[in-house]
Design a protein around this motif. Structure first.
Motif, PDB file in Angstrom:
ATOM      1  N   GLN A 445     -13.024 -26.182  22.310  1.00 52.26           N
ATOM      2  CA  GLN A 445     -12.669 -27.037  22.853  1.00 52.26           C
ATOM      3  C   GLN A 445     -12.375 -26.938  24.437  1.00 52.26           C
ATOM      4  OE1 GLN A 445      -8.313 -26.491  20.900  1.00 52.26           O
ATOM      5  NE2 GLN A 445      -8.805 -27.810  18.800  1.00 52.26           N
ATOM      6  N   ARG A 449     -14.139 -29.686  27.381  1.00 49.23           N
ATOM      7  CA  ARG A 449     -13.718 -30.015  28.184  1.00 49.23           C
ATOM      8  C   ARG A 449     -13.704 -29.776  29.132  1.00 49.23           C
ATOM      9  NH1 ARG A 449      -9.009 -27.204  26.825  1.00 49.23           N
ATOM     10  NH2 ARG A 449      -9.384 -26.189  28.629  1.00 49.23           N
ATOM     11  N   SER A 452     -17.132 -32.360  29.913  1.00 47.07           N
ATOM     12  CA  SER A 452     -16.772 -33.634  30.054  1.00 47.07           C
ATOM     13  C   SER A 452     -16.373 -33.728  31.607  1.00 47.07           C
ATOM     14  CB  SER A 452     -15.210 -34.360  29.674  1.00 47.07           C
ATOM     15  OG  SER A 452     -15.621 -34.416  28.239  1.00 47.07           O
ATOM     16  N   ASP A 649     -19.222 -42.104  19.769  1.00 47.09           N
ATOM     17  CA  ASP A 649     -18.061 -42.923  21.204  1.00 47.09           C
ATOM     18  C   ASP A 649     -18.545 -44.474  20.737  1.00 47.09           C
ATOM     19  OD1 ASP A 649     -20.772 -43.052  21.504  1.00 47.09           O
ATOM     20  OD2 ASP A 649     -19.734 -41.115  23.381  1.00 47.09           O
ATOM     21  N   GLY A 714     -15.373 -39.200  18.327  1.00 48.99           N
ATOM     22  CA  GLY A 714     -14.269 -38.721  19.193  1.00 48.99           C
ATOM     23  C   GLY A 714     -15.285 -39.121  20.873  1.00 48.99           C
ATOM     24  N   ARG A 715     -14.757 -38.671  21.623  1.00 48.56           N
ATOM     25  CA  ARG A 715     -15.042 -39.428  23.131  1.00 48.56           C
ATOM     26  C   ARG A 715     -14.868 -38.301  24.390  1.00 48.56           C
ATOM     27  NH1 ARG A 715     -15.095 -44.897  24.678  1.00 48.56           N
ATOM     28  NH2 ARG A 715     -15.259 -45.443  22.261  1.00 48.56           N
ATOM     29  N   ALA A 717     -13.566 -35.683  26.801  1.00 54.37           N
ATOM     30  CA  ALA A 717     -12.643 -34.917  26.447  1.00 54.37           C
ATOM     31  C   ALA A 717     -12.077 -34.426  25.459  1.00 54.37           C
ATOM     32  CB  ALA A 717     -11.621 -34.884  27.500  1.00 54.37           C
ATOM     33  N   ASP A 718     -12.450 -35.281  24.647  1.00 52.47           N
ATOM     34  CA  ASP A 718     -11.024 -35.387  23.019  1.00 52.47           C
ATOM     35  C   ASP A 718     -12.957 -35.408  22.199  1.00 52.47           C
ATOM     36  OD1 ASP A 718      -8.853 -35.770  23.655  1.00 52.47           O
ATOM     37  OD2 ASP A 718      -9.279 -37.702  24.035  1.00 52.47           O
ATOM     38  N   ARG A 719     -14.080 -35.169  22.435  1.00 52.27           N
ATOM     39  CA  ARG A 719     -14.924 -34.957  21.759  1.00 52.27           C
ATOM     40  C   ARG A 719     -15.477 -33.766  20.777  1.00 52.27           C
ATOM     41  NH1 ARG A 719     -19.647 -35.601  25.454  1.00 52.27           N
ATOM     42  NH2 ARG A 719     -18.518 -34.516  26.795  1.00 52.27           N
ATOM     43  N   HIS A 720     -15.815 -33.926  19.329  1.00 49.00           N
ATOM     44  CA  HIS A 720     -15.666 -33.297  18.409  1.00 49.00           C
ATOM     45  C   HIS A 720     -17.556 -32.923  18.400  1.00 49.00           C
ATOM     46  CE1 HIS A 720     -11.916 -31.866  17.031  1.00 49.00           C
ATOM     47  NE2 HIS A 720     -11.940 -32.404  17.460  1.00 49.00           N
TER      48      HIS A 720
END
Length: 830
Positions: A445, A449, A452, A649, A714-715, A717-720
């Motif tokens: 994570q 972050r 991004s 996304d 996700g897209r 900073a919330d991407r996995h």
């Protein structure tokens, strides 16, 4: 400092573990002699350590790898039982003491161990009191029960057995426990041992990681107020930080200043020593002056004659570069690198060539012995980089002697060995779970972050550095997870050894040929009949041509470079393709093992007259990976299952239609795209899929090629992301995985001819074939190429279907440039 613990052997037990339980844990088959010996030892009672050692002498089967495997299995079984019933801790501790005792006997011999036990250890001795104080303990009896000290002792034994990697894992456990109770003196000692183990012998090891342990040792010794420990740590930091491979500019001077604050004599001496070493190749006269001053001034370091002789000889070894007449006390070569340099010195005409070849073979055997206990992929990569010259020199010696099979077998031992470690990990992760203490999710994570943020500030802010820190921590956490699996898995452990030409030839279909572009400048061909030399090629010239081709092929907007691209392509064909046309003329399938920069170019589709015209051509990282794939049983289902996922996304407008068309040829299909992708469902579907298609963004990181990833959900900073190490933990059976994602087929040759890339990870995880691009690809053109690829896949194999699709795309006037059609490569079985 005291290095022994008072009680190293199991205490007399009148209540041994339940024999029936132990026997059931050994094996369902008839127990071997080693298993019977272990069982007898565990059910026997002893009046002290000496009778225990006598029992070991009576049963030599106890000192074998098989006996240790039996005990490993018993310990793992006890750990599993302890989770549900804490009372089993007594059984586990007893089994671990027995295993540690047997390892000690293997490392030092029963006779020496008996002598050490008989001599005893005085609990009141000054050394024992120092050990207790530094370990944060009060009672000498705690040295044999404290987890940190047990791990420390275990590491010493494992290191004696040459199992450095396992020793490092135990030392890391010890240092965590010592740090928690603020036992700074002992923490510094253990960190210093980690520096020694991780750095390795001379060139072997990971210098960057070793320096980190030396820094931690320096901090611990400073907290403990240990001037001697602080001095030792600062010495190694000053010397190692100045090495070119350390890549830490200016740190050496900083540590020399701190060393001078602790001890002025040490500071002056090592400043001159570092200066002399640094100037050896640029200002030999100044270097010689500095080193000769050091030889005359070793009294500044110590009154001890042994210490003075050591550093005087270290100076002399370097002065030999300037003055060959300098007398040096050469030790007998023991490491692979020592033997390698001895082999080079042995070369003197034809007779010397024979001697050198023999010594090179001995160096290879020693290197293989050093790697015998290495289990992790990361450590294998490090070994390949540090030992690479040994294997190359030995292979070149075999080439000159006209033995192509021997040359290939030697090279294979240092080709993509990390993937063999991934093959082992993949099998061990089946049914296993990451430890509850794993920090990998947290660091994933963090990495996303900072990724991004780095994209938002175009890499100009501190986020780029923060991203590097998060990736470093993620790599460490994932390595800890793997180590947990390696140490808790029940034996027998799957182990994959480097393949031989003879073993591979037996498995090859009659119409197949394997082309190996060896880093020693030779092209070899392997068929059912064995190995032959095909041609020679200029490695350095090819590297330059590959670099030029990749630069020009990934720049479609520059029309002025089209003629230059055609020239470079023709030169690559002349150097690497034309020489093999004769040997592949009657072959239907070709498997290529590239090396170096050849991984960055689509060798089989280069104009003019592509090698893939009329043949199925694919690429594999090594002969060993190819053999593992050929030996793996695979039964194609009558109704195949398709799993497709993409465009999480909404940034790839053509991906959804691409997935729908790809899935249309399969009755059993699951497709997810857009913001509603359920990652858990995708991961659950992958192991049972026959064909998998990813239509998303691929992500690679400079400096961390082993942490490539695919954008799953996700897209921002919330991407996995689906990381390469996550794929290692999947048990795949897919006959084909398509990576329609930028850079996801990017394959690199790291130092030591180590492959890195997502296709190799997927092959190690069980996939039969992988399609992926070498560079960034256009969304619209990729959808068109995949449309033609899946239409052809219904009639031919993946490699042939890809070649036909590429020819269709390149026939368009707007997509004729190789950027649009040449990026995708077939990996694995064609």
């Amino acid at each position: 400092m005291q290095r022994e613990e008072p009680s190293r052997y199991p205490r007399p037990s009148r209540h041994p573990p339940d024999p029936g339980q132990q026997e059931r844990a050994l094996d369902d088959r008839a127990p071997s002699a080693a298993a019977q010996a272990v069982h007898a030892l565990l059910t026997e009672s002893f009046d002290g350590p000496l009778p225990f050692l006598a029992a070991i002498e009576r049963r030599p089967e106890l000192l074998t790898d098989e006996a240790e495997a039996v005990l490993d299995r018993l310990v793992a079984d006890a750990v599993a039982r302890e989770r549900s019933d804490p009372k089993h801790i007594r059984v586990r501790l007893m089994l671990e003491r027995v295993r540690r005792s047997l390892r000690d006997c293997r490392a030092h011999g029963v006779a020496e161990v008996r002598a050490q036990v008989a001599s005893g250890v005085d609990p009141a001795s000054e050394a024992m009191q120092v050990t207790l104080k530094w370990a944060g303990l009060r009672d000498p009896a705690e040295l044999s029960t404290d987890p940190a000290m047990i791990a420390w002792r275990e590491a010493a034994i494992l290191q004696s057995l040459g199992r450095t990697e396992e020793a490092i894992a135990h030392l890391q456990r010890a240092v965590r426990a010592l740090r928690e109770r603020r036992a700074y003196g002992m923490e510094g000692e253990v960190e210093f041992q980690l520096w020694e183990f991780v750095r390795g012998d001379r060139a072997t090891g990971d210098l960057g990681a070793a320096l980190r342990h030396a820094e931690l040792a320096e901090a611990a010794f400073r907290k403990a107020g240990s001037e001697g420990g602080l001095r030792r740590a600062l010495v190694v930091l000053a010397i190692d930080s100045d090495l070119p491979t350390a890549q830490v500019d200016g740190r050496s001077e900083f540590y020399l200043d701190r060393l001078a604050e602790v001890d002025a004599g040490y500071g002056s001496w090592f400043r001159s020593y570092v200066r002399g070493t640094r100037l050896l190749w640029s200002a030999s006269a100044e270097a010689a002056e500095a080193l000769r001053w050091c030889m005359d001034s070793v009294h500044l370091l110590s009154d001890d004659a042994g210490t003075q002789a050591h550093w005087r000889n270290e100076c002399a070894r370097k002065l030999v570069v300037v003055d060959p007449s300098t007398p040096v006390a050469e030790a007998s070569p023991t490491s692979a690198n020592d033997q390698f340099f001895a082999a080079l010195r042995a070369f003197d005409g034809q007779a010397g060539d024979v001697v050198m070849a023999d010594r090179l073979h001995q160096a290879v055997r020693t290197a293989e012995e050093e790697r015998r206990h290495v289990r992790s992929a990361a450590t294998q990569r490090s070994r390949s980089a540090s030992l690479g010259m040994i294997y190359l020199a030995a292979a070149e010696s075999a080439r000159r002697a006209g033995r192509p099979a021997e040359a290939l077998d030697t090279l294979e031992r240092n080709t993509s060995r990390s993937l063999l470690g991934l093959l082992t990990l993949n099998r061990l992760w089946a049914g296993a779970e990451a430890p509850a203490t794993s920090l990998s999710t947290q660091y994933k994570q963090q990495a996303v972050r900072y990724l991004s943020q780095a994209a938002a500030d175009a890499g100009t802010g501190g986020s780029q550095k923060q991203l590097g820190t998060a990736l470093h921590r993620l790599r460490r956490a994932l390595s800890d997870d793997d180590e947990h699996i390696l140490t808790t898995a029940l034996p027998p452990y799957p182990r994959f050894e480097p393949a031989s030409v003879a073993a591979l030839a037996e498995r090859l279909p009659r119409d197949d040929i394997v082309l190996v572009y060896a880093p020693i400048g030779q092209i070899y061909g392997i068929t059912r009949d064995g190995a032959d030399t095909v041609a020679a090629y200029d490695v350095q010239a090819t590297e330059r041509l590959c670099s030029d081709y990749h630069r020009l092929a990934t720049s479609p907007e520059s029309h002025d470079d089209c003629s230059r691209l055609a020239t470079v392509s023709a030169a690559l064909v002349a150097a690497c393709v034309d020489p093999v046309r004769k040997v592949v003329a009657d072959r239907r399938r070709i498997v290529i093992v590239p090396s170096g920069a050849l991984w960055s170019v689509p060798l089989a589709v280069l104009d003019p007259s592509p090698l893939s015209a009329g043949r199925a051509v694919s690429y594999v990282p090594s002969l060993s990976v190819l053999l593992a794939m050929l030996e793996q049983q695979h039964h194609r289902r009558r109704v195949e299952r398709f799993v497709g996922v993409g465009d999480p996304d909404g940034s790839l407008p053509h991906a959804a239609a691409e997935l729908v068309h790809a899935a249309s040829g399969f009755y059993d299909r699951t497709v997810q795209s857009g913001p509603g992708i359920d990652e858990a469902t995708v991961l659950a579907d992958l192991p049972e899929a026959d064909v998998v298609h990813f239509a998303c963004h691929g992500i690679t990181f400079d400096g961390y090629p082993d942490l490539s990833a695919l954008h799953m959900t996700g897209r921002g900073a919330d991407r996995h992301l689906l990381w390469a190490p996550d794929l290692v933990r999947l048990q795949l059976r897919a006959r084909l995985i398509v990576l329609a994602a930028c850079h996801s087929g990017l394959s690199r040759a790291l130092p030591g001819n180590e492959y890195s890339g997502l296709p190799g990870v997927l092959l190690a995880s069980g996939a039969r074939a992988v399609i992926g691009p070498l560079w960034q690809v256009d969304d619209r053109v990729t959808a068109t190429l995949m449309h033609h690829f899946y239409s052809g896949l219904r009639r031919v194999g993946p490699a042939a279907a890809l070649h036909r699709a590429q020819q269709v795309v390149r026939s368009g006037p707007d997509t004729a440039h190789p950027y649009y059609w040449a990026a995708f490569q077939p990996f694995g079985l064609p």
